[in-house]
Write an enzyme that holds these catalytic residues in place. Structure first.
Site, PDB file in Angstrom:
ATOM      1  N   LYS A   1      35.443  32.242  32.405  1.00 18.29           N
ATOM      2  CA  LYS A   1      36.561  31.878  33.280  1.00 18.29           C
ATOM      3  C   LYS A   1      37.820  32.191  32.479  1.00 18.29           C
ATOM      4  O   LYS A   1      38.061  31.605  31.420  1.00 18.29           O
ATOM      5  CB  LYS A   1      36.491  30.392  33.612  1.00 18.29           C
TER       6      LYS A   1
ATOM      7  N   ASP B   1      48.404  57.984  20.329  1.00 16.98           N
ATOM      8  CA  ASP B   1      49.577  57.416  20.981  1.00 16.98           C
ATOM      9  C   ASP B   1      50.731  58.417  20.968  1.00 16.98           C
ATOM     10  O   ASP B   1      51.482  58.539  21.929  1.00 16.98           O
ATOM     11  CB  ASP B   1      50.028  56.143  20.266  1.00 16.98           C
TER      12      ASP B   1
HETATM   13  S1  IVH Z   1      35.703  33.553  40.951  1.00 22.82           S
HETATM   14  C1  IVH Z   1      36.772  31.649  45.462  1.00 22.82           C
HETATM   15  N1  IVH Z   1      35.754  34.245  38.440  1.00 22.82           N
HETATM   16  O1  IVH Z   1      39.654  30.201  38.306  1.00 22.82           O
HETATM   17  C2  IVH Z   1      37.057  31.517  44.036  1.00 22.82           C
HETATM   18  N2  IVH Z   1      37.505  32.878  39.230  1.00 22.82           N
HETATM   19  O2  IVH Z   1      39.019  27.491  39.371  1.00 22.82           O
HETATM   20  C3  IVH Z   1      36.132  32.380  43.226  1.00 22.82           C
HETATM   21  N3  IVH Z   1      39.177  32.354  37.521  1.00 22.82           N
HETATM   22  O3  IVH Z   1      40.600  30.673  41.641  1.00 22.82           O
HETATM   23  C4  IVH Z   1      36.730  32.564  41.901  1.00 22.82           C
HETATM   24  N4  IVH Z   1      38.263  33.494  35.906  1.00 22.82           N
HETATM   25  O4  IVH Z   1      41.804  32.110  39.773  1.00 22.82           O
HETATM   26  C5  IVH Z   1      36.377  33.555  39.402  1.00 22.82           C
HETATM   27  N5  IVH Z   1      35.663  34.984  36.250  1.00 22.82           N
HETATM   28  C6  IVH Z   1      36.285  34.300  37.214  1.00 22.82           C
HETATM   29  C7  IVH Z   1      37.476  33.614  36.974  1.00 22.82           C
HETATM   30  C8  IVH Z   1      38.067  32.902  38.011  1.00 22.82           C
HETATM   31  C9  IVH Z   1      39.273  32.730  36.250  1.00 22.82           C
HETATM   32  C10 IVH Z   1      40.160  31.492  38.217  1.00 22.82           C
HETATM   33  C11 IVH Z   1      40.423  31.969  39.614  1.00 22.82           C
HETATM   34  C12 IVH Z   1      39.887  30.868  40.497  1.00 22.82           C
HETATM   35  C13 IVH Z   1      39.908  29.679  39.590  1.00 22.82           C
HETATM   36  C14 IVH Z   1      38.832  28.705  39.979  1.00 22.82           C
END
Ligand code: IVH
Length: 747
Positions: free
Chosen positions: A155, A59
């Site tokens: 997620k 750093d």
């Molecule tokens: S794919 C077309 N992958 O959760 C939407 N979404 O409830 C495909 N999210 O809108 C989304 N982690 O903002 C995807 N690994 C992940 C995610 C993720 C968080 C959020 C995202 C999405 C919402 C869906």
């Protein structure tokens, strides 16, 4: 320089550190080349650090390169570049958020299933979650095949964002908004160091593609979040400084991204991980793996782990594995996302009006356990707020033992019917902060819990009076001398906008209180330079002296503070509702503290019996009082000065010879060593510019913004190029800070 938490990453201290400063300089010589080299080098190290978790330098070395670049850029403004890593500390505040129309709608996921930990466990032993099976059946039906390859990944519990790269440069960053139009948050996103501002390929793309293999358009979708540890550290710091803490990392992230001032954002530990694609114009991408390879090659950090499942059994197992694994990640996750891998298959499945048919999400519900609420204790926070805390019979939840949980306030207790002896349901909110969800079995003959009764109407820390202000749920100790609040009060008293006693921040205030040198802010004025110099900021085992130099600076600052005008002192006292604007307005209406303490106007404005709303409005109009001072402020000020604590403050200040005067009421030309002199300030001084302005004005001088024929002196700190030139041209003498101080002191 680096703000993100580095949990689990290699310890840079133990690394071999190449000597960057003796590395061969780039072929073309000169500042331009060195600047370009340093920019590329710093971004490369950002990428190694944030995206690969494999730093090559310490750093300290990073900071040295960074400072070298800063210096070169300052001396060569002709080579300025908005994408320079030095500008990630945040530019000018914006007025409001522009709207951005998404090129490709930002959709959500329709198929959201909730998975309790019990079901998750059951599914691992073979009992599939029905909805997951049904989702997979729909995929089979839609594609006319039985085994469809999908990915399963965590997620992320963050805020969705879209990053638009055009010809390899970050063109803008936007929130989801309503899916069609979002807020332009580019100014804030640019401060996040794991997000590349410019893309470049580490390895040439396979198959001889467009020039350098960088897509003409690449819109990356992902989540911005705060890593758990960095969030905890930030909250702790905020708590110490008496600022309100955030409920969880998601709230903190959302709140941060709504900031108009990117400098604030730059100080918050935000991170980003990509998980999807929006608009795209580049080398053909056939499936999710190709997309991931592209992200990796371009140095865009992406979400993981991603588990590939080729049939229904593997899918069920993968969901369970993500659920098991997610506690080891350094950020909050609230589920798993399942996506079809093949982009051709995605296309044939298509979308409903709101969401893709090729994706589904699982929400993992937090693990909950029942336990006994054994006791409730009341903590006095550093801002005087009384917070009820549940003492629980220890219980294991999501991998750690929980024995305490905040109950927030009386409303929360009433709403949930919480009382000692009850069996309660406990969970970890956002998987980190323990919370009492509800009462499951009330105790027999239980009495409702009342904070006030429990503490006998007095502050449990100092025994002083407590009050609950109108419109607020919190009970608060109002004693200026309450030891539980001493640290916050001292650091607020010394803060820049208060009395600007540089050097007395949270750590020093904490040490002063711990070592019994101060219990109230005014005690600072009784400290000797020696006592301050000897102050031990460390522990008894490993002491760390504050030092003579620092102590001397504090003494100078304390001396300067004596001359600061009334509004700064008022603000410094930290009286409820008396912020900066109210302080200024109060000081405009009164000559000094004594007249403020006995103010008939404030007394009338505060009283709720003698005058009604109409009369109060008349009173406000008669004295042309601005909106910054109303009945709440008046009430707070009069209560404070009528209390024992307030009287004690007046007595102490009198004894210390402190009698701050209103800047307005004092005829500026009548007294003071700077009377009749007009100053313009430029460059960086050792104190804030506002503070210097106040200091000059308090000594009879005037300060204006630009140099004119009426200017007597230009007070110049470090830098300040153009005003110096103008002063030279106009023959205005340029003086330094020491000179001003000398004039004031020798008066
Ligand atoms: S794919 C077309 N992958 O959760 C939407 N979404 O409830 C495909 N999210 O809108 C989304 N982690 O903002 C995807 N690994 C992940 C995610 C993720 C968080 C959020 C995202 C999405 C919402 C869906």
């Amino acid at each position: 320089m680096r703000l993100e938490c580095r949990a689990g990453w290699p310890d840079t201290g133990r690394m071999e550190e190449p000597d960057l400063f003796s590395l061969p300089r780039p072929a073309s010589s000169g500042a331009d080349a060195r600047i370009r080299f340093l920019r590329a080098e710093l971004e490369r190290h950002n990428r190694l650090y944030y995206t690969k978790a494999a730093p090559e330098i310490s750093d300290a070395d990073y900071d040295r390169l960074f400072r070298e670049l800063e210096t070169l850029e300052a001396t060569h403004p002709e080579f300025a570049d908005p994408d320079s890593p030095t500008l990630r500390v945040g530019g000018e505040p914006i007025e409001g958020f522009r709207q951005i129309q998404h090129e490709v709608p930002m959709l959500s996921i329709d198929d959201v299933f909730e998975l309790t930990p019990e079901v998750a466990r059951a599914s691992a032993t073979g009992r599939a979650e029905q909805e997951l099976v049904e989702f997979y059946q729909r995929l089979r039906k839609g594609l006319g095949r039985s085994d469809i390859t999908v990915t399963v990944e965590p997620k992320i519990d963050g805020v969705a964002v879209s990053l638009m790269y055009r010809d390899g440069r970050l063109a803008y960053a936007a929130t989801r908004g309503d899916g069609t139009t979002g807020d332009d948050i580019t100014h804030n996103v640019r401060t996040i160091r794991s997000i590349p501002l410019k893309l470049d390929r580490e390895t040439p793309s396979a198959g001889g593609t467009p020039a350098d293999g960088i897509p003409r358009v690449l819109e990356v979708r992902g989540e911005i979040f705060m890593p758990n540890e960095a969030f905890a550290a930030m909250n702790e710091e905020r708590d110490e400084e008496g600022q309100p803490t955030f409920a969880n990392p998601r709230n903190a992230t959302a709140g941060t991204l709504k900031q108009l001032d990117p400098k604030v954002v730059a100080k918050r530990p935000l991170a980003f991980l990509a998980h999807g694609i929006g608009a795209y114009d580049g080398e053909r991408l056939t499936d999710e793996h190709a997309f991931h390879d592209l992200l990796d090659a371009l140095g865009i950090p992406r979400n993981g782990p991603v588990i590939v499942a080729r049939d229904l059994d593997e899918l069920i197992e993968a969901v369970d594995r993500i659920n098991q694994h997610r506690h080891t990640l350094d950020h909050g996750t609230d589920g798993a996302v399942v996506k079809v891998v093949d982009y051709g298959e995605r296309q044939s499945l298509g979308f409903t009006s709101r969401a893709p048919r090729w994706a589904a999400a699982y929400k993992f519900l937090p693990e909950q356990k029942e336990t006994l609420l054994e006791d409730i204790t009341i903590q006095v926070g550093r801002t005087g707020v009384l917070t009820p805390v549940a003492a629980l019979k220890p219980v294991l939840i999501s991998g750690s033992t929980v024995s305490r949980a905040t109950l927030h306030n009386q409303d929360e207790i009433d709403r949930k019917g919480i009382h000692i002896g009850a069996t309660v349901l406990v969970e970890k909110a956002g998987e980190i902060i323990p919370a009492v969800v509800k009462v499951v079995h009330p105790a027999k003959h239980a009495a409702a819990f009342s904070i006030v009764d429990h503490v006998g109407g007095r502050c449990p820390s100092c025994g002083g009076p407590i009050t609950q202000e109108e419109g607020f749920v919190a009970w608060r100790c109002t004693n200026f001398q309450c030891p539980a609040q001493a640290v916050t009060r001292i650091s607020h008293f010394s803060s820049r906008k208060a009395l600007d006693i540089e050097g007395v921040g949270g750590t020093v205030a904490d040490a002063l209180v711990r070592r019994n040198l101060c219990t109230t802010p005014l005690d600072l004025f009784d400290l000797s330079a020696d006592a301050l110099a000897d102050l031990n900021l460390g522990t008894d085992e490993s002491p760390r002296r504050f030092g003579t130099k620092n102590a001397a600076k504090v003494c100078v600052a304390l001396d300067d503070a004596r001359k600061l005008p009334l509004h700064r002192w008022l603000f410094a006292m930290g009286i409820r509702h008396v912020g900066e604007s109210a302080s200024k307005e109060l000081a405009r209406l009164h000559d000094d503290l004594t007249s403020l303490a006995g103010s008939p106007v404030l007394a009338e404005l505060a009283s709720d019996t003698r005058s009604d709303a109409k009369k109060k409005n008349e009173l406000l109009a008669r004295h042309s009082i601005s909106g910054d001072v109303g009945p709440a402020v008046a009430e707070s000020v009069t209560t404070f000065f009528a209390s024992d604590a307030g009287k004690e403050v007046l007595r102490r200040m009198h004894a210390l010879g402190l009698n701050p005067k209103s800047a307005n009421h004092r005829p500026q030309s009548a007294d003071g060593p700077l009377t009749g002199k007009s100053f313009v300030i430029t460059g960086t001084l050792t104190i804030d510019r506002d503070a210097m302005k106040d200091l000059i004005e308090a000594n009879g001088g005037r300060v204006s913004g630009s140099i004119s024929a009426k200017t007597d002196y230009l007070l110049a700190g470090e830098g300040g190029g153009s005003k110096r030139e103008k002063a030279d041209q106009m023959g205005v003498p340029v003086i330094g800070e020491e000179e001003i101080r000398r004039w004031i002191e020798h008066s």
